[in-house]
Structures are given as structure tokens and as C-alpha cells.
Design an enzyme around this catalytic site. Structure first.
Site, mmCIF file in Angstrom:
data_model
loop_
_atom_site.group_PDB
_atom_site.id
_atom_site.type_symbol
_atom_site.label_atom_id
_atom_site.label_comp_id
_atom_site.label_asym_id
_atom_site.label_seq_id
_atom_site.Cartn_x
_atom_site.Cartn_y
_atom_site.Cartn_z
ATOM 1 N N ASN A 168 2.115 -5.243 -3.124
ATOM 2 C CA ASN A 168 0.711 -5.539 -2.811
ATOM 3 C C ASN A 168 -0.045 -4.248 -2.487
ATOM 4 O O ASN A 168 0.437 -3.413 -1.726
ATOM 5 C CB ASN A 168 0.705 -6.466 -1.580
ATOM 6 C CG ASN A 168 -0.658 -7.037 -1.252
ATOM 7 O OD1 ASN A 168 -1.325 -7.587 -2.126
ATOM 8 N ND2 ASN A 168 -1.086 -6.908 0.000
ATOM 9 N N ASP A 178 -12.424 -10.170 -0.835
ATOM 10 C CA ASP A 178 -13.706 -10.216 -0.117
ATOM 11 C C ASP A 178 -14.658 -9.240 -0.783
ATOM 12 O O ASP A 178 -14.231 -8.262 -1.400
ATOM 13 C CB ASP A 178 -13.569 -9.947 1.394
ATOM 14 C CG ASP A 178 -12.774 -8.706 1.769
ATOM 15 O OD1 ASP A 178 -12.712 -7.757 0.965
ATOM 16 O OD2 ASP A 178 -12.208 -8.679 2.872
ATOM 17 N N GLU A 202 0.799 -1.234 0.000
ATOM 18 C CA GLU A 202 0.000 0.000 0.000
ATOM 19 C C GLU A 202 0.832 1.285 0.000
ATOM 20 O O GLU A 202 0.604 2.190 0.802
ATOM 21 C CB GLU A 202 -0.978 -0.020 1.180
ATOM 22 C CG GLU A 202 -1.911 -1.216 1.116
ATOM 23 C CD GLU A 202 -2.813 -1.384 2.336
ATOM 24 O OE1 GLU A 202 -2.820 -0.499 3.212
ATOM 25 O OE2 GLU A 202 -3.516 -2.406 2.404
ATOM 26 N N GLU A 249 -6.324 -10.533 -1.197
ATOM 27 C CA GLU A 249 -7.135 -10.269 0.000
ATOM 28 C C GLU A 249 -8.609 -10.194 -0.398
ATOM 29 O O GLU A 249 -9.344 -9.281 0.018
ATOM 30 C CB GLU A 249 -6.694 -8.959 0.660
ATOM 31 C CG GLU A 249 -5.217 -8.923 1.004
ATOM 32 C CD GLU A 249 -4.784 -7.674 1.768
ATOM 33 O OE1 GLU A 249 -5.642 -6.905 2.248
ATOM 34 O OE2 GLU A 249 -3.564 -7.477 1.888
ATOM 35 N N HIS A 304 -10.508 -5.922 -2.294
ATOM 36 C CA HIS A 304 -11.565 -5.557 -1.335
ATOM 37 C C HIS A 304 -12.613 -4.772 -2.117
ATOM 38 O O HIS A 304 -12.480 -3.559 -2.299
ATOM 39 C CB HIS A 304 -10.992 -4.701 -0.203
ATOM 40 C CG HIS A 304 -9.971 -5.417 0.623
ATOM 41 N ND1 HIS A 304 -10.283 -6.507 1.402
ATOM 42 C CD2 HIS A 304 -8.641 -5.204 0.794
ATOM 43 C CE1 HIS A 304 -9.192 -6.933 2.021
ATOM 44 N NE2 HIS A 304 -8.178 -6.163 1.665
HETATM 45 O O1 G3I Z 1 -3.776 -6.659 18.671
HETATM 46 C C1 G3I Z 1 -4.683 -5.709 19.235
HETATM 47 C C2 G3I Z 1 -5.137 -6.200 20.553
HETATM 48 O O2 G3I Z 1 -4.041 -6.241 21.428
HETATM 49 C C3 G3I Z 1 -6.225 -5.247 21.047
HETATM 50 O O3 G3I Z 1 -6.742 -5.749 22.254
HETATM 51 C C4 G3I Z 1 -7.350 -5.118 20.041
HETATM 52 C C5 G3I Z 1 -8.415 -4.120 20.472
HETATM 53 O O4 G3I Z 1 -9.015 -3.496 19.364
HETATM 54 O O5 G3I Z 1 -6.812 -4.667 18.851
HETATM 55 C C6 G3I Z 1 -5.867 -5.564 18.319
HETATM 56 O O6 G3I Z 1 -5.391 -5.096 17.135
HETATM 57 C C7 G3I Z 1 -6.259 -5.159 16.040
HETATM 58 C C8 G3I Z 1 -5.639 -6.039 14.970
HETATM 59 O O7 G3I Z 1 -6.407 -6.013 13.804
HETATM 60 C C9 G3I Z 1 -5.495 -7.487 15.418
HETATM 61 O O8 G3I Z 1 -6.731 -8.042 15.655
HETATM 62 C C10 G3I Z 1 -6.457 -3.753 15.511
HETATM 63 O O9 G3I Z 1 -7.179 -2.993 16.446
HETATM 64 C C11 G3I Z 1 -7.188 -3.780 14.196
HETATM 65 O O10 G3I Z 1 -7.168 -2.476 13.638
HETATM 66 C C12 G3I Z 1 -6.471 -4.714 13.247
HETATM 67 O O11 G3I Z 1 -7.181 -4.730 12.039
HETATM 68 C C13 G3I Z 1 -6.500 -5.315 10.951
HETATM 69 C C14 G3I Z 1 -6.215 -4.250 9.883
HETATM 70 O O12 G3I Z 1 -5.588 -4.876 8.777
HETATM 71 C C15 G3I Z 1 -5.357 -3.143 10.456
HETATM 72 O O13 G3I Z 1 -4.175 -2.994 9.896
HETATM 73 C C16 G3I Z 1 -7.405 -6.386 10.349
HETATM 74 O O14 G3I Z 1 -7.578 -7.446 11.289
HETATM 75 C C17 G3I Z 1 -6.801 -6.929 9.062
HETATM 76 O O15 G3I Z 1 -7.742 -7.745 8.408
HETATM 77 C C18 G3I Z 1 -6.444 -5.780 8.139
HETATM 78 O O16 G3I Z 1 -5.802 -6.320 6.997
HETATM 79 C C19 G3I Z 1 -5.425 -5.371 5.987
HETATM 80 C C20 G3I Z 1 -4.188 -5.922 5.314
HETATM 81 O O17 G3I Z 1 -3.191 -6.187 6.276
HETATM 82 C C21 G3I Z 1 -3.690 -4.956 4.241
HETATM 83 N N1 G3I Z 1 -4.716 -4.620 3.314
HETATM 84 C C22 G3I Z 1 -5.979 -4.156 3.878
HETATM 85 C C23 G3I Z 1 -6.500 -5.162 4.898
HETATM 86 C C24 G3I Z 1 -7.828 -4.740 5.445
HETATM 87 O O18 G3I Z 1 -7.689 -3.556 6.183
#
Ligand code: G3I
Length: 381
Positions: free
Chosen positions: A200, A266, A159, A264, A235
Site C-alpha cells: 500500500n 479523499d 509507503e 484511502e 490522497h
Molecule cells: O494518539 C495520540 C494521542 O494520544 C494524542 O493525544 C494526540 C495529540 O495530537 O495525538 C494522537 O495521535 C495522533 C493520531 O493520528 C491518532 O489520532 C497523531 O498525532 C496524528 O499524527 C495521527 O495522524 C494520523 C496519520 O496517519 C499519522 O500517521 C491520521 O489520523 C491518519 O489519518 C493518517 O493515516 C495515514 C495512513 O495511515 C497511511 N497513509 C497516509 C494517511 C494519511 O496521512
């Protein structure tokens, strides 16, 4: 349409011995899974959560090895988690994922080395360019070399582009300058000589952003550095899958001599509060209201069918370009796990994948299989 009976069949391992025409077709053809069905065409992957990697999620523990031959860690290899402080790395879960993948003959895509999001806290506040450069070199070298030969591919840079095709104003651009992407690939090439290297991004099927991606790829190639492929994240919204742009992108990226992957995938089925713009920019969120969360109990059949048709259209296209496509990865195993339940609005109930919250295959699943068995998904319903 799918009931407790079919769930019981799933659990007992007779996933496809049910009564619809599509399911019969799948069984008669001995095609019991996504990975088997498309094994001569491209890899079929899924994103895995930490829980799923540790096999604490029994539904996924059964389904993933049956259906998928590729996987990407959804979060656990991101820099924030794997490299929490300057000289400390946390490889526990990534090592477990490598072992899990080996046990189940799954090819891993490591995600991701250089990304502006989910960076470690110690990097976020860094002011001077030398420190950022040291982080950059150490991070890529340490992490990529540890997993060389153990993972199939790396999302080296993730990104890096704005929607208009210019470079995103990340800490890496600010402190390291325009060449940071080439340098990331150069370091990855050295650290991971046996691993495919990918750029990516989301929305890079769109013409302006695609042009930006092509410029990045050409620049890497002109520097004599290896890049093996480009990942189109995928996405999209069920009402707005940009088929023509996707097809054009496959052609243009392939013409550069690299592979294409859908990394990715969906398809959101919920109203998009920002109109019809597909986006995965996680800073771009909206507030909840009931009108934009219409399917809290279940997905109406009409929307199930729409989703099935959209997925079938995509897979028909993927099959047309199977020689150029290395992998198609869904962003999650089942609907309950999807990030789209929390984005761009928190607390919604979305249905973007092929398996429902109980890991039952949805009509979209059969429609995808059907693209291979009959060449047209429309006949499935
Ligand atoms: O790990 C913390 C945890 O300690 C905490 O208690 C909790 C409370 O909200 O948050 C946890 O972190 C979260 C993390 O996912 C792990 O579950 C973050 O808040 C949350 O923002 C994060 O979201 C991820 C997102 O990327 C953020 O970067 C999504 O699961 C994940 O599906 C998403 O994936 C991205 C790809 O990497 C790149 N392309 C876009 C795609 C969708 O956004």
C-alpha cells in the site's frame, strides 16, 4: 442545497426520499446505499477512528453499517498503538473492531504491519540489526496470526517508496537491507494464510513511483511469495486528479496478476501551499494563514459541484475496471473526521469526503451513485 430537512430524513432512515432528480433516481432504483449500489462491482470501505469502532459516535454508528461493507482502522492497528513495548501488545481496540465488523458484515483491512511512521518508541531508538530483525519477525508473526481469518486483508508493507521509485531510507531498509519487503510478505504469508496480502502506498499511480512498486511486486513474486494486491491510496486534490496515471496504473498492476484497491480515497478542496503536488508525506507540513483556509463556514456550491464531478469521474473509471478492482475505501466517514483538516496545515476546514460534518450526504455522494444508475455523473446536476 442540503438542509436540516434532509438531515432529519437521514436520522429517520429515509435517507434518499428527497426531491432532487438524483435522489429520486436512487430511490426509484431501490439503491439506498453505496455498498448496495456497487455490490456487484467492488467493496466500498471507510476508515474508522477508535471512537467509531466503539460506536461512541452515534452518526457513524448509524451510517457506517448502512453505507459500507469494508473498513480500515485509521490508526488503532498501527505498531505504535498495537505493540507499545517489546513484549507487550494492546489488542483491545483491534479485537473490538473485529467484533464490530462481524456484527455488521464488514470486511476489514488491517492497517498496517510494516511502516516507517507511527512506529513504537522502543523501535525508533534501536541501533543493532538483530534487535530490529527480532522486532520485525515478532511483530508480523504475532499480530498477523492473531487476526488471520478475522480480517479480509492486510496492508503488509506501507509507503516503502520515495517519489522517484527508490526505496525509502527507513529503519527497516537501514537495518534489514533491500529484501525486507519480501521477508515481510513471507512472514505474513505464514502467519496469515487466509488473509489477502497487499502493498500500500500513496502516489504510486505516478510513473516513477509506480515503476518502483512494480519492481517490489515482481521481486516478491519472483521469490515465490504471495502478494494478492496493491493499494493505491488516493490522497488527491480536487483540481488535480491524475486520471490518466490512475488508469495506466490499474492496467499495469493488473497485468502482474494481482488485484488493485483504492485504499484511502479523499479529495482535498483547499489551496495547497506546496503548489499542486499531491502528497501524503506527513512530515511535509506548512504554516497556517487565512488565505489558505477559505471555507471556514461552508463549502460554496461551485466547489461542491466540482468535488461531485471529480468523484464521478473517478467512479466512472473504477467501474470501467471493476473486474480488476477489489475495493474502494474512503479515508474517513465524514468531513469533520478527515486528517486533511490538519494536513499539510493544521486548523483548516476541509471537505474531502462524501458526507458532511453532520453525516449528511453531499452532492458528491449522489454523483457517485449516479455513475452506476446512469453511467454519467454530469446529468446529475
Ligand atoms: O494518539 C495520540 C494521542 O494520544 C494524542 O493525544 C494526540 C495529540 O495530537 O495525538 C494522537 O495521535 C495522533 C493520531 O493520528 C491518532 O489520532 C497523531 O498525532 C496524528 O499524527 C495521527 O495522524 C494520523 C496519520 O496517519 C499519522 O500517521 C491520521 O489520523 C491518519 O489519518 C493518517 O493515516 C495515514 C495512513 O495511515 C497511511 N497513509 C497516509 C494517511 C494519511 O496521512
Amino acid at each position: 442545497m442540503l438542509n436540516k430537512f434532509s438531515f432529519a430524513l437521514l436520522l429517520s432512515g429515509f435517507l434518499f426520499a428527497s426531491c432532487s432528480n438524483t435522489k429520486q433516481a436512487a430511490t426509484q432504483n431501490g439503491m439506498s446505499s453505496l455498498k448496495e449500489t456497487f455490490k456487484k462491482d467492488f467493496l466500498i470501505g471507510t476508515a474508522l477512528s477508535g471512537q467509531q469502532i466503539e460506536e461512541k459516535d452515534s452518526g457513524a454508528a448509524r451510517l457506517v453499517p448502512q453505507q459500507f461493507n469494508a473498513a480500515t482502522p485509521e490508526n488503532i492497528m498501527k505498531a505504535e498503538i498495537i505493540h507499545p513495548s517489546w513484549d507487550r501488545y494492546n489488542f483491545d481496540l483491534a479485537d473490538k473492531m473485529v467484533a464490530y465488523a462481524k456484527r455488521h458484515d464488514i470486511k476489514l483491512t488491517a492497517h498496517t504491519l510494516i511502516w516507517h511512521s507511527q512506529t513504537p518508541a522502543f523501535l525508533r531508538g534501536m541501533k543493532d540489526a538483530d534487535s530490529v530483525k527480532q522486532y520485525f519477525v515478532n511483530h508480523i508473526t504475532t499480530v498477523a496470526s492473531r487476526y488471520d481469518g478475522k480480517v479480509y486483508s492486510w496492508d503488509v508493507v506501507n509507503e516503502a517508496l520515495n517519489e522517484d521509485g527508490t526505496l525509502r531510507n527507513s529503519i527497516f531498509l537501514q537495518k534489514l537491507g533491500d529484501d525486507y519487503i519480501v521477508e515481510a510478505f513471507r512472514l505474513a504469508q505464514k502467519a496469515a494464510p487466509h488473509t489477502k496480502l497487499y502493498y500500500n502506498d500513496y502516489n504510486i499511480e505516478q510513473p516513477k513511483k509506480r515503476a518502483g512498486a512494480i519492481a517490489i511486486i515482481k521481486k516478491i513474486q519472483a521469490a515465490g511469495v504471495r502478494i494478492d494486491g496493491v493499494g493505491i491510496q488516493g490522497h488527491w486534490h480536487v483540481d488535480n486528479v491524475p486520471m490518466n496515471d490512475i488508469e495506466e496504473s490499474i492496467r499495469e498492476f493488473s497485468a502482474l496478476g494481482i488485484q488493485v484497491a483504492f485504499t484511502e480515497l479523499d479529495l482535498s478542496v483547499l489551496p495547497n501551499p506546496r503548489g499542486r503536488t499531491n502528497s501524503a508525506d506527513i512530515s511535509n507540513t506548512s504554516t497556517y494563514n487565512e488565505q489558505i483556509n477559505p471555507y471556514t463556514k461552508e463549502l460554496p456550491d461551485s466547489v461542491q459541484q466540482k468535488l461531485a464531478t471529480a468523484y464521478a469521474g473517478l467512479f466512472n473509471l473504477f467501474l470501467k475496471y471493476k473486474d480488476n478492482i477489489d475495493r474502494v475505501t474512503f479515508w474517513g466517514v465524514n468531513d469533520g473526521q478527515s486528517w486533511l483538516n490538519g494536513f499539510p496545515v493544521r486548523g483548516r476546514t476541509n471537505y474531502p469526503l462524501l458526507f458532511d460534518r453532520q453525516y449528511r450526504p453531499k452532492p458528491a455522494y449522489y454523483a457517485v451513485l449516479e455513475t452506476k444508475t446512469r453511467g454519467s455523473a454530469k446529468k446529475a446536476f
